[in-house]
Design an enzyme around this catalytic site. Sequence first.
Site, PDB file in Angstrom:
ATOM      1  N   ASP A   1      44.730  36.042  42.235  1.00  0.00           N
ATOM      2  CA  ASP A   1      44.478  34.442  42.550  1.00  0.00           C
ATOM      3  C   ASP A   1      43.338  34.229  43.266  1.00  0.00           C
ATOM      4  OD1 ASP A   1      47.357  34.154  41.595  1.00  0.00           O
ATOM      5  OD2 ASP A   1      48.037  34.892  43.228  1.00  0.00           O
ATOM      6  N   GLU A   2      42.336  35.263  43.327  1.00  0.00           N
ATOM      7  CA  GLU A   2      41.118  35.020  44.225  1.00  0.00           C
ATOM      8  C   GLU A   2      39.962  33.846  43.368  1.00  0.00           C
ATOM      9  OE1 GLU A   2      42.065  39.259  44.352  1.00  0.00           O
ATOM     10  OE2 GLU A   2      41.686  37.938  42.593  1.00  0.00           O
TER      11      GLU A   2
ATOM     12  N   HIS B   1      44.191  32.109  34.946  1.00  0.00           N
ATOM     13  CA  HIS B   1      42.758  31.881  35.177  1.00  0.00           C
ATOM     14  C   HIS B   1      42.418  30.641  35.118  1.00  0.00           C
ATOM     15  CE1 HIS B   1      41.316  36.516  34.926  1.00  0.00           C
ATOM     16  NE2 HIS B   1      42.399  36.277  35.702  1.00  0.00           N
TER      17      HIS B   1
END
Length: 432
Positions: free
Chosen positions: A14-15, A42
């Site tokens: 989840d970056e 994404h």
Amino acid sequence: MGKSVVVLGAQWGDEGKGKIVDLLTDRVKYVVRYQGGHNAGHTLIINGEKTVLRLIPSGILRENVTCLIGNGVVLSPTALMQEMGELESRGINVRERLLISEACPLILPYHVAMDKARESALGNKAIGTTGRGIGPAYEDKVARRGLRVGDLFDKELFAEKLKNILDYYNFQLVHYYKAEAVDYQKTLDEVFAVADIITAMVADVSTILDIARKKGDNILFEGAQGTMLDIDQGTYPYVTSSNTTAGGVSTGAGFGPRHIDYVLGIIKAYCTRVGGGPFTTELFDDVGAEIARKGNEFGAVTGRPRRCGWFDAVAIKRAIQTNSISGFCMTKLDVLDGFHEIKICVGYKMPNGEIAEYAPLAAKDWEGVEPIYETLPGWQENTFGITDVNQLPENTRNYIKRIEEVTGVPIAILSTGPDRVETMILNDPFAV
């Protein structure tokens, strides 16, 4: 000469990888998924329009890019058709720009049923899977009993293999987990309804990449999840079922490790985690709640709230060593606007009193670990949407510099918002 760049998560997923992949794909000919399945979303925001991709590489939104799904990806025919339909309804030509390895394991309804049955049986000790059948599909791959994309070319043999494996699964589902059996004919009909669409996109991904490299084409490998969720290098057993590290490029796409030119590790300006597992810097106070609110920290696929905490440089060091990270992209910097103090975890105090500069490997070894913090002054100014690093507040620049010093890795890209234009490229990975 072309460059081959890996973009991967350096934390627990989840970056913000999707946005960065999309941003960089105007430089590339191929974007490649090499591990995972449709368990990671994404999120891309382009001109205010939101797109969530779970399986198809993020490069699909660029007309000049060919997208490849490598053998390391477990592929759900249902999820693929749904995602293709969503994109094609917006006029995006998927079928002529997406190629799939015949060696991709298939995710079928019995994998999903088994995944959910196991999580239910574990109760409060559940690992926190997305319930999409990822783990069971990888199990079948390792056990050499799984069905693969290439099996769809011989429908008679596929039907025979499906019957055998479904007998195996249904016995466990009914007699051990007390769950409903998965219907054979329904499963077969669902797969055969889309089989010809999938087989029309089959290609030799490894050979395509080798030819592209020799021609001098730029290639981008898109990782899913994050380093600390790697099946081997992550916080086992609270991990995913694939190799999320840079090594997954070789095993999951058939691309030689010596041909990788740059590894871009995506990091948030703080840390988050979904599901169970160790998280040394997790915040349980109002600060943690405020980070979650400002960062809109809810899973793109599951909708589950993410656990939030301060930046953990100790965990990041393990990501650096396992991936040979060349540079970082820091996302969600703007979420830290308004905090009077910001902390960086620079060490772990172990239960025996020793100080550790590198994170433990197994989850059990994190028990009783306390974070050692370095406190920096925050900033009150608004950094959202800033695209010139010189316009960032002094304390923001100091925070960035300190993370570079503690980790020993330069920050190549800064993201100050969800749209692709809200980004600063300080050092282009394809120009290095």
